[in-house]
Design a protein around this motif. Structure first.
Motif, PDB file in Angstrom:
ATOM      1  N   ARG A  47       0.864  -1.237  -0.247  1.00 10.20           N
ATOM      2  CA  ARG A  47      -0.136   0.015  -0.088  1.00 10.20           C
ATOM      3  C   ARG A  47       0.909   1.310  -0.384  1.00 10.20           C
ATOM      4  NH1 ARG A  47      -1.459   4.143  -0.242  1.00 10.20           N
ATOM      5  NH2 ARG A  47      -3.328   5.135   0.661  1.00 10.20           N
ATOM      6  N   ILE A  48       2.400   1.076   0.861  1.00 11.81           N
ATOM      7  CA  ILE A  48       2.989   2.127   0.925  1.00 11.81           C
ATOM      8  C   ILE A  48       3.076   3.039  -0.553  1.00 11.81           C
ATOM      9  CG2 ILE A  48       5.015   3.180   1.243  1.00 11.81           C
ATOM     10  CD1 ILE A  48       4.899   1.458   4.003  1.00 11.81           C
ATOM     11  N   PHE A  49       2.891   1.499  -0.909  1.00 15.80           N
ATOM     12  CA  PHE A  49       4.233   1.969  -3.146  1.00 15.80           C
ATOM     13  C   PHE A  49       2.410   2.509  -4.222  1.00 15.80           C
ATOM     14  CE2 PHE A  49       7.872   1.273  -1.283  1.00 15.80           C
ATOM     15  CZ  PHE A  49       9.071   1.814  -1.991  1.00 15.80           C
ATOM     16  N   SER A  50       1.437   2.171  -3.368  1.00 18.23           N
ATOM     17  CA  SER A  50       0.281   2.538  -4.296  1.00 18.23           C
ATOM     18  C   SER A  50      -1.064   3.821  -3.543  1.00 18.23           C
ATOM     19  CB  SER A  50      -0.816   1.002  -3.947  1.00 18.23           C
ATOM     20  OG  SER A  50       0.777   0.173  -4.575  1.00 18.23           O
ATOM     21  N   PRO A  51      -0.452   4.586  -4.168  1.00 11.63           N
ATOM     22  CA  PRO A  51      -1.407   6.037  -3.465  1.00 11.63           C
ATOM     23  C   PRO A  51      -2.931   5.445  -4.326  1.00 11.63           C
ATOM     24  CG  PRO A  51       0.365   6.700  -4.598  1.00 11.63           C
ATOM     25  CD  PRO A  51       0.756   4.829  -4.608  1.00 11.63           C
ATOM     26  N   PRO A  52      -4.093   5.872  -4.034  1.00 14.31           N
ATOM     27  CA  PRO A  52      -5.114   5.999  -4.517  1.00 14.31           C
ATOM     28  C   PRO A  52      -4.790   6.411  -6.022  1.00 14.31           C
ATOM     29  CG  PRO A  52      -5.630   6.337  -2.176  1.00 14.31           C
ATOM     30  CD  PRO A  52      -3.726   6.494  -2.489  1.00 14.31           C
ATOM     31  N   PRO A  53      -5.938   6.303  -6.723  1.00 12.09           N
ATOM     32  CA  PRO A  53      -6.288   4.807  -7.475  1.00 12.09           C
ATOM     33  C   PRO A  53      -5.983   3.388  -6.858  1.00 12.09           C
ATOM     34  CG  PRO A  53      -6.249   6.037  -9.006  1.00 12.09           C
ATOM     35  CD  PRO A  53      -5.291   6.780  -8.363  1.00 12.09           C
ATOM     36  N   ALA A  54      -4.415   3.724  -6.808  1.00 16.15           N
ATOM     37  CA  ALA A  54      -3.805   2.390  -6.677  1.00 16.15           C
ATOM     38  C   ALA A  54      -3.786   1.289  -6.049  1.00 16.15           C
ATOM     39  CB  ALA A  54      -2.185   2.326  -7.320  1.00 16.15           C
ATOM     40  N   SER A  55      -4.661   2.314  -4.729  1.00 25.81           N
ATOM     41  CA  SER A  55      -4.742   1.868  -3.372  1.00 25.81           C
ATOM     42  C   SER A  55      -5.598   0.329  -3.780  1.00 25.81           C
ATOM     43  CB  SER A  55      -4.897   2.317  -2.349  1.00 25.81           C
ATOM     44  OG  SER A  55      -6.595   2.991  -2.721  1.00 25.81           O
ATOM     45  N   HIS A  56      -6.541   0.379  -4.531  1.00 27.91           N
ATOM     46  CA  HIS A  56      -7.571  -1.060  -4.670  1.00 27.91           C
ATOM     47  C   HIS A  56      -7.469  -1.827  -5.203  1.00 27.91           C
ATOM     48  CE1 HIS A  56     -10.662   2.595  -5.148  1.00 27.91           C
ATOM     49  NE2 HIS A  56     -10.191   3.147  -3.902  1.00 27.91           N
ATOM     50  N   SER A  57      -5.793  -1.132  -5.453  1.00 28.23           N
ATOM     51  CA  SER A  57      -4.975  -3.311  -6.161  1.00 28.23           C
ATOM     52  C   SER A  57      -4.322  -3.315  -5.079  1.00 28.23           C
ATOM     53  CB  SER A  57      -3.770  -2.763  -7.760  1.00 28.23           C
ATOM     54  OG  SER A  57      -3.093  -1.857  -6.834  1.00 28.23           O
ATOM     55  N   VAL A  58      -4.276  -3.793  -4.088  1.00 26.42           N
ATOM     56  CA  VAL A  58      -3.558  -4.172  -3.112  1.00 26.42           C
ATOM     57  C   VAL A  58      -4.497  -4.628  -2.378  1.00 26.42           C
ATOM     58  CG1 VAL A  58      -2.724  -3.667  -0.521  1.00 26.42           C
ATOM     59  CG2 VAL A  58      -1.806  -2.332  -1.998  1.00 26.42           C
ATOM     60  N   GLY A  59      -4.631  -6.358  -2.936  1.00 23.93           N
ATOM     61  CA  GLY A  59      -5.437  -7.004  -2.249  1.00 23.93           C
ATOM     62  C   GLY A  59      -5.143  -8.028  -0.779  1.00 23.93           C
ATOM     63  N   TRP A  60      -5.795  -8.123   0.264  1.00 22.73           N
ATOM     64  CA  TRP A  60      -5.525  -9.147   1.620  1.00 22.73           C
ATOM     65  C   TRP A  60      -6.816  -9.370   1.800  1.00 22.73           C
ATOM     66  CZ3 TRP A  60      -5.030  -5.755   6.444  1.00 22.73           C
ATOM     67  CH2 TRP A  60      -5.161  -4.693   6.418  1.00 22.73           C
ATOM     68  N   ILE A  61      -7.014 -10.332   3.292  1.00 23.10           N
ATOM     69  CA  ILE A  61      -8.108 -11.143   3.656  1.00 23.10           C
ATOM     70  C   ILE A  61      -8.089 -10.734   5.144  1.00 23.10           C
ATOM     71  CG2 ILE A  61      -9.700 -13.485   3.928  1.00 23.10           C
ATOM     72  CD1 ILE A  61      -7.753 -13.887   1.227  1.00 23.10           C
ATOM     73  N   VAL A  62      -9.121 -10.278   5.945  1.00 26.86           N
ATOM     74  CA  VAL A  62      -9.258 -10.040   7.337  1.00 26.86           C
ATOM     75  C   VAL A  62     -10.900 -10.300   7.784  1.00 26.86           C
ATOM     76  CG1 VAL A  62      -9.586  -7.583   8.777  1.00 26.86           C
ATOM     77  CG2 VAL A  62      -8.190  -8.122   7.265  1.00 26.86           C
ATOM     78  N   ASP A  63     -10.094 -11.474   7.992  1.00 28.17           N
ATOM     79  CA  ASP A  63     -11.573 -11.809   9.283  1.00 28.17           C
ATOM     80  C   ASP A  63     -11.855 -11.408  10.341  1.00 28.17           C
ATOM     81  OD1 ASP A  63     -11.992 -14.091   7.760  1.00 28.17           O
ATOM     82  OD2 ASP A  63      -9.857 -14.444   7.608  1.00 28.17           O
ATOM     83  N   CYS A  64     -13.168 -10.841  10.586  1.00 28.65           N
ATOM     84  CA  CYS A  64     -13.472 -10.371  11.449  1.00 28.65           C
ATOM     85  C   CYS A  64     -14.146 -10.147  12.638  1.00 28.65           C
ATOM     86  CB  CYS A  64     -14.466  -8.718  11.103  1.00 28.65           C
ATOM     87  SG  CYS A  64     -13.364  -7.575   9.875  1.00 28.65           S
ATOM     88  N   GLY A  65     -13.746 -11.559  13.717  1.00 29.52           N
ATOM     89  CA  GLY A  65     -14.021 -12.530  15.032  1.00 29.52           C
ATOM     90  C   GLY A  65     -15.421 -11.318  15.464  1.00 29.52           C
ATOM     91  N   SER A  66     -15.831 -11.791  15.986  1.00 29.84           N
ATOM     92  CA  SER A  66     -16.769 -11.001  17.077  1.00 29.84           C
ATOM     93  C   SER A  66     -16.101  -9.926  18.331  1.00 29.84           C
ATOM     94  CB  SER A  66     -18.016 -11.811  17.875  1.00 29.84           C
ATOM     95  OG  SER A  66     -16.923 -12.771  18.744  1.00 29.84           O
ATOM     96  N   ASP A  67     -15.500  -9.992  18.929  1.00 31.10           N
ATOM     97  CA  ASP A  67     -14.351  -9.321  18.732  1.00 31.10           C
ATOM     98  C   ASP A  67     -13.655  -7.699  18.425  1.00 31.10           C
ATOM     99  OD1 ASP A  67     -12.741 -11.203  18.255  1.00 31.10           O
ATOM    100  OD2 ASP A  67     -11.100 -10.805  20.426  1.00 31.10           O
ATOM    101  N   PHE A  68     -13.936  -7.380  17.230  1.00 29.70           N
ATOM    102  CA  PHE A  68     -12.637  -6.847  16.406  1.00 29.70           C
ATOM    103  C   PHE A  68     -13.306  -5.430  16.707  1.00 29.70           C
ATOM    104  CE2 PHE A  68     -11.289  -5.795  12.438  1.00 29.70           C
ATOM    105  CZ  PHE A  68     -10.626  -5.826  12.243  1.00 29.70           C
ATOM    106  N   PRO A  69     -12.223  -4.819  17.442  1.00 30.72           N
ATOM    107  CA  PRO A  69     -12.709  -3.646  17.544  1.00 30.72           C
ATOM    108  C   PRO A  69     -12.442  -2.405  16.514  1.00 30.72           C
ATOM    109  CG  PRO A  69      -9.405  -4.837  18.136  1.00 30.72           C
ATOM    110  CD  PRO A  69     -11.120  -5.435  17.273  1.00 30.72           C
ATOM    111  N   PRO A  70     -13.484  -1.411  16.520  1.00 28.85           N
ATOM    112  CA  PRO A  70     -13.876  -0.609  15.814  1.00 28.85           C
ATOM    113  C   PRO A  70     -12.817  -0.274  14.822  1.00 28.85           C
ATOM    114  CG  PRO A  70     -15.208  -0.513  17.591  1.00 28.85           C
ATOM    115  CD  PRO A  70     -14.801  -1.390  18.400  1.00 28.85           C
ATOM    116  N   GLU A  71     -12.189   0.500  16.332  1.00 27.62           N
ATOM    117  CA  GLU A  71     -10.677   1.936  15.044  1.00 27.62           C
ATOM    118  C   GLU A  71      -9.938   0.733  14.802  1.00 27.62           C
ATOM    119  OE1 GLU A  71      -9.595  -0.077  19.312  1.00 27.62           O
ATOM    120  OE2 GLU A  71     -11.097   0.384  18.382  1.00 27.62           O
ATOM    121  N   LEU A  72      -9.679  -0.065  14.785  1.00 28.23           N
ATOM    122  CA  LEU A  72      -9.467  -1.157  13.488  1.00 28.23           C
ATOM    123  C   LEU A  72      -9.931  -0.747  11.625  1.00 28.23           C
ATOM    124  CD1 LEU A  72      -7.064  -3.882  15.631  1.00 28.23           C
ATOM    125  CD2 LEU A  72      -6.908  -1.823  15.090  1.00 28.23           C
ATOM    126  N   ARG A  73     -10.927  -0.913  12.304  1.00 29.92           N
ATOM    127  CA  ARG A  73     -12.154  -0.841  11.440  1.00 29.92           C
ATOM    128  C   ARG A  73     -11.466   0.430  10.706  1.00 29.92           C
ATOM    129  NH1 ARG A  73     -16.776  -4.887  10.283  1.00 29.92           N
ATOM    130  NH2 ARG A  73     -16.383  -6.087  11.446  1.00 29.92           N
TER     131      ARG A  73
END
Length: 353
Positions: A47-73
């Motif tokens: 992401r550091i080398f992909s400013p918008p709109p290229a930021s959308h080209s950075v793919g990763w997966i986040v599994d959000c459990g029941s305890d997922f902190p709002p500030e991380l979202r």
């Protein structure tokens, strides 16, 4: 969805997302609910080398459990990436405890059950990424590459479109002499392999630490053994060994080049967590975008990008701060291209160890 609709995806990591709790040596206080894991840090590096709109080209997966902190979202949303958020309310988010001791010793353990990612987690957008970051054992690396190419219709035949670039980060626990044969087999399936110097040596039952620094000659010798064995389907892949404060070495059939770490002062390194993963996210984007066309011909430039990405990852506990300025976005108040230019100028004067 056809490949042409998703070709804008430059990077995808199958590293896990982890919420970290970190304990330092006294008197530094502990910190909790820190965005972490190999997936998050490698995504940061890309992401550091992909400013918008290229930021959308950075793919990763986040599994959000029941305890997922709002500030991380909020942080994830601010990055504006192609993140695949999956709600898993029936479980807790994968969490880890990190303890730091003397001489850069780090202890780690999971504090909730981990949810490992594989090819089945990829949606059609992520499946057609131009590059993949894999952090796993040798045998799992082979399985992941085969399964990703099978899903793309590219295994074993050439299939439609160019093959993606596979960047393999061996999982530390299985960097061992008894895994060396499996490692040599895995090298045939990937384009770049990147252990740190200790992990590389461990595959050979050796130690690459000498008098507080990396054993440069041993790292060169072992890297060359991997290169000679043939990396990738056509044998022209690369080894990039990360050596912490001593920088990194890039080696293939034509190149053997050491590069220094960006930060030369220990005071600038606040928390080394995620530095190696961030390096590989930057390196992957450098392979894809560091020249006129994607490929291994960009490996030296890619390693420079990786070094810059790592520098931002380790300047603070957790993630660097993203902000917008009149001249574009900044990380920790610094424009990425300015740091890149400064580093290139320094490399011109760097003497190989």
């Amino acid at each position: 969805m056809e490949e042409g609709d998703t070709s804008r995806v430059d990077f995808c990591t199958l590293g896990m997302f982890i919420i970290d709790d970190i304990e330092f040596l006294p008197p530094t206080p502990p910190v909790t609910n820190v965005l972490g894991g190999a997936g998050a840090y490698s995504a940061l590096g890309a992401r550091i080398f992909s400013p918008p709109p290229a930021s959308h080209s950075v793919g990763w997966i986040v599994d959000c459990g029941s305890d997922f902190p709002p500030e991380l979202r909020e942080t994830i949303a601010q990055w504006d990436t192609g993140c695949l958020l999956r709600e898993t309310p029936h479980r807790l988010t994968t969490r880890g405890w990190n303890g730091y001791g003397k001489n850069e010793h780090r202890a780690f353990r999971y504090t909730t059950p981990k949810l490992r990612l594989d090819h089945s987690a990829l949606d059609q957008k992520l499946l057609w990424s131009k590059s993949f970051h894999l952090i796993c054992s040798p045998t799992r690396c082979i399985d992941l590459v085969k399964n990703i190419l099978t899903l793309r219709g590219q295994w074993p035949e050439t299939g439609s479109g160019p093959h993606p670039l596979f960047i393999w980060e061996p999982v530390p626990d299985l960097c061992a002499l008894e895994e060396l044969d499996n490692c040599y087999e895995a090298l045939k399936y990937i384009d770049v392999v990147s252990p740190n110097h200790s992990e590389l040596a461990a595959f050979f039952g050796r130690s690459a630490d000498a008098d507080g620094h990396v054993d440069y000659r041993l790292v060169e010798e072992l890297s060359n053994q991997w290169v000679r064995s043939g990396i990738g389907v056509d044998g022209v892949g690369a080894v990039v060994v990360r050596a912490g404060k001593d920088g990194c070495i890039v080696a293939d059939r034509h190149i053997r080049r050491w590069m220094p770490a960006y930060h030369q002062s220990a005071e600038m390194v606040v928390d080394p967590t995620g530095g190696g993963n961030g390096f590989l996210g930057g390196l992957a984007i450098g392979l894809v975008k560091g020249g006129s066309s994607p490929g291994l011909q960009n490996i030296e430039e890619a390693a420079i990008w990786g070094s810059i990405a790592a520098s931002f990852a380790i300047e603070q506990v957790g993630m660097p701060k993203l902000a917008q300025s009149p001249d574009g976005e900044t990380w920790n108040g610094v424009r990425v291209q300015e740091r890149l230019l400064e580093f290139r100028q320094r490399l011109d004067k760097y003497v190989q160890p």
